[in-house]
Design a protein around this motif. Structure first.
Motif, PDB file in Angstrom:
ATOM      1  N   MET A 214       0.830  -1.209   0.000  1.00 43.41           N
ATOM      2  CA  MET A 214       0.000   0.000   0.000  1.00 43.41           C
ATOM      3  C   MET A 214       0.867   1.263   0.000  1.00 43.41           C
ATOM      4  N   LEU A 215       1.918   1.259   0.803  1.00 42.66           N
ATOM      5  CA  LEU A 215       2.810   2.420   0.833  1.00 42.66           C
ATOM      6  C   LEU A 215       3.443   2.671  -0.528  1.00 42.66           C
ATOM      7  N   LEU A 216       3.910   1.627  -1.154  1.00 48.98           N
ATOM      8  CA  LEU A 216       4.555   1.777  -2.459  1.00 48.98           C
ATOM      9  C   LEU A 216       3.564   2.198  -3.534  1.00 48.98           C
ATOM     10  N   ALA A 217       2.323   1.774  -3.384  1.00 51.63           N
ATOM     11  CA  ALA A 217       1.307   2.094  -4.390  1.00 51.63           C
ATOM     12  C   ALA A 217       0.717   3.490  -4.206  1.00 51.63           C
ATOM     13  N   THR A 218       0.734   4.008  -2.982  1.00 51.51           N
ATOM     14  CA  THR A 218      -0.001   5.250  -2.720  1.00 51.51           C
ATOM     15  C   THR A 218       0.863   6.433  -2.295  1.00 51.51           C
ATOM     16  N   THR A 219       2.107   6.207  -1.985  1.00 54.50           N
ATOM     17  CA  THR A 219       2.981   7.311  -1.565  1.00 54.50           C
ATOM     18  C   THR A 219       3.268   8.220  -2.757  1.00 54.50           C
ATOM     19  N   PRO A 220       3.112   9.532  -2.595  1.00 57.50           N
ATOM     20  CA  PRO A 220       3.450  10.445  -3.692  1.00 57.50           C
ATOM     21  C   PRO A 220       4.898  10.220  -4.143  1.00 57.50           C
ATOM     22  N   THR A 221       5.116  10.342  -5.429  1.00 57.91           N
ATOM     23  CA  THR A 221       6.420  10.034  -6.018  1.00 57.91           C
ATOM     24  C   THR A 221       7.567  10.726  -5.308  1.00 57.91           C
ATOM     25  N   GLU A 222       7.416  11.999  -5.021  1.00 52.99           N
ATOM     26  CA  GLU A 222       8.514  12.754  -4.400  1.00 52.99           C
ATOM     27  C   GLU A 222       8.798  12.320  -2.971  1.00 52.99           C
ATOM     28  N   GLU A 223       7.922  11.496  -2.384  1.00 53.41           N
ATOM     29  CA  GLU A 223       8.128  11.015  -1.011  1.00 53.41           C
ATOM     30  C   GLU A 223       8.568   9.555  -0.955  1.00 53.41           C
ATOM     31  N   LEU A 224       8.604   8.877  -2.093  1.00 49.79           N
ATOM     32  CA  LEU A 224       8.930   7.445  -2.106  1.00 49.79           C
ATOM     33  C   LEU A 224      10.249   7.131  -1.412  1.00 49.79           C
ATOM     34  N   LEU A 225      11.293   7.874  -1.754  1.00 46.74           N
ATOM     35  CA  LEU A 225      12.617   7.551  -1.212  1.00 46.74           C
ATOM     36  C   LEU A 225      12.744   7.883   0.276  1.00 46.74           C
ATOM     37  N   SER A 226      11.718   8.503   0.851  1.00 48.79           N
ATOM     38  CA  SER A 226      11.718   8.799   2.286  1.00 48.79           C
ATOM     39  C   SER A 226      11.067   7.698   3.113  1.00 48.79           C
ATOM     40  N   LEU A 227      10.466   6.720   2.459  1.00 47.58           N
ATOM     41  CA  LEU A 227       9.822   5.633   3.201  1.00 47.58           C
ATOM     42  C   LEU A 227      10.840   4.906   4.077  1.00 47.58           C
ATOM     43  N   ASP A 228      10.437   4.577   5.298  1.00 43.71           N
ATOM     44  CA  ASP A 228      11.330   3.870   6.226  1.00 43.71           C
ATOM     45  C   ASP A 228      11.881   2.588   5.607  1.00 43.71           C
ATOM     46  N   MET A 229      11.055   1.852   4.887  1.00 41.10           N
ATOM     47  CA  MET A 229      11.473   0.570   4.315  1.00 41.10           C
ATOM     48  C   MET A 229      12.539   0.728   3.240  1.00 41.10           C
ATOM     49  N   LEU A 230      12.760   1.951   2.744  1.00 40.84           N
ATOM     50  CA  LEU A 230      13.756   2.198   1.702  1.00 40.84           C
ATOM     51  C   LEU A 230      14.977   2.940   2.219  1.00 40.84           C
TER      52      LEU A 230
END
Length: 179
Positions: free
Chosen positions: A142-158
């Motif tokens: 869900m996080l990968l599918a719904t996180t705005p593109t500019e925030e993807l690399l800020s996800l804890d899992m990444l």
């Protein structure tokens, strides 16, 4: 006369094979980080009767992607996207893999999606590596599918402390691209 446009990112053999099969009658805009590579692919395509132009393009840069799209739109309406660009664990660091293969692909799909003709099509060439790792949790999907593109690399899992090595980063990026 303006033609339908095929954007090909990544000047490698797989992308070129798809362009040869699907690009007849279209203007093929070939984007690659290495200008010599995109020029070489265009030379091969043009000598085989296609209509191709090279563009230097960095998949990890929104500005560069927007430039590629602008060049393509000068030639006609974008009807097809073939994304065959990317880096591998033997080529790049964890950060580069995530920036190119995850973020860059997300930006490319987002930006081309805004301008591709109504019945346009696209494909992203990925890797089976995304399927070699354990399944992501529902929350991760869900996080990968719904996180705005500019925030993807800020996800804890990444974050670097969550990624084991370059192969794991590659698998995460490719896994995200097979949704």
């Amino acid at each position: 006369m303006k033609k339908e446009i095929m954007i090909l990112t990544g000047a490698g053999q797989i992308g070129m094979a798809i362009a040869r099969r699907m690009g007849y009658g279209k203007k093929i805009v070939v984007g690659d980080l290495n200008p010599e590579s995109s020029e070489a692919v265009c030379r091969i395509l043009n000598e085989a009767g296609f209509d191709a132009v090279p563009v230097e393009m960095n998949l990890s840069s929104r500005e560069s992607i927007l430039n590629l799209i602008a060049v393509a739109r000068k030639h006609g309406e974008i009807s097809m996207l073939v994304n065959a660009a990317g880096v591998s664990p033997s080529q790049a660091s964890i950060e580069t893999i995530l920036k190119v293969d995850l973020y860059g692909t997300a930006v490319l799909l987002e930006e081309v999606g805004k301008v591709i003709k109504e019945d346009g099509v696209g494909v992203t060439i990925s890797s089976q590596s995304g399927h070699r790792m354990p399944a992501l949790t529902i929350e991760e999907d869900m996080l990968l599918a719904t996180t705005p593109t500019e925030e993807l690399l800020s996800l804890d899992m990444l974050q670097p402390d969550s990624i084991k090595d370059t192969l794991h980063a590659y698998q995460m990026a490719k896994r995200c691209n097979v949704k």
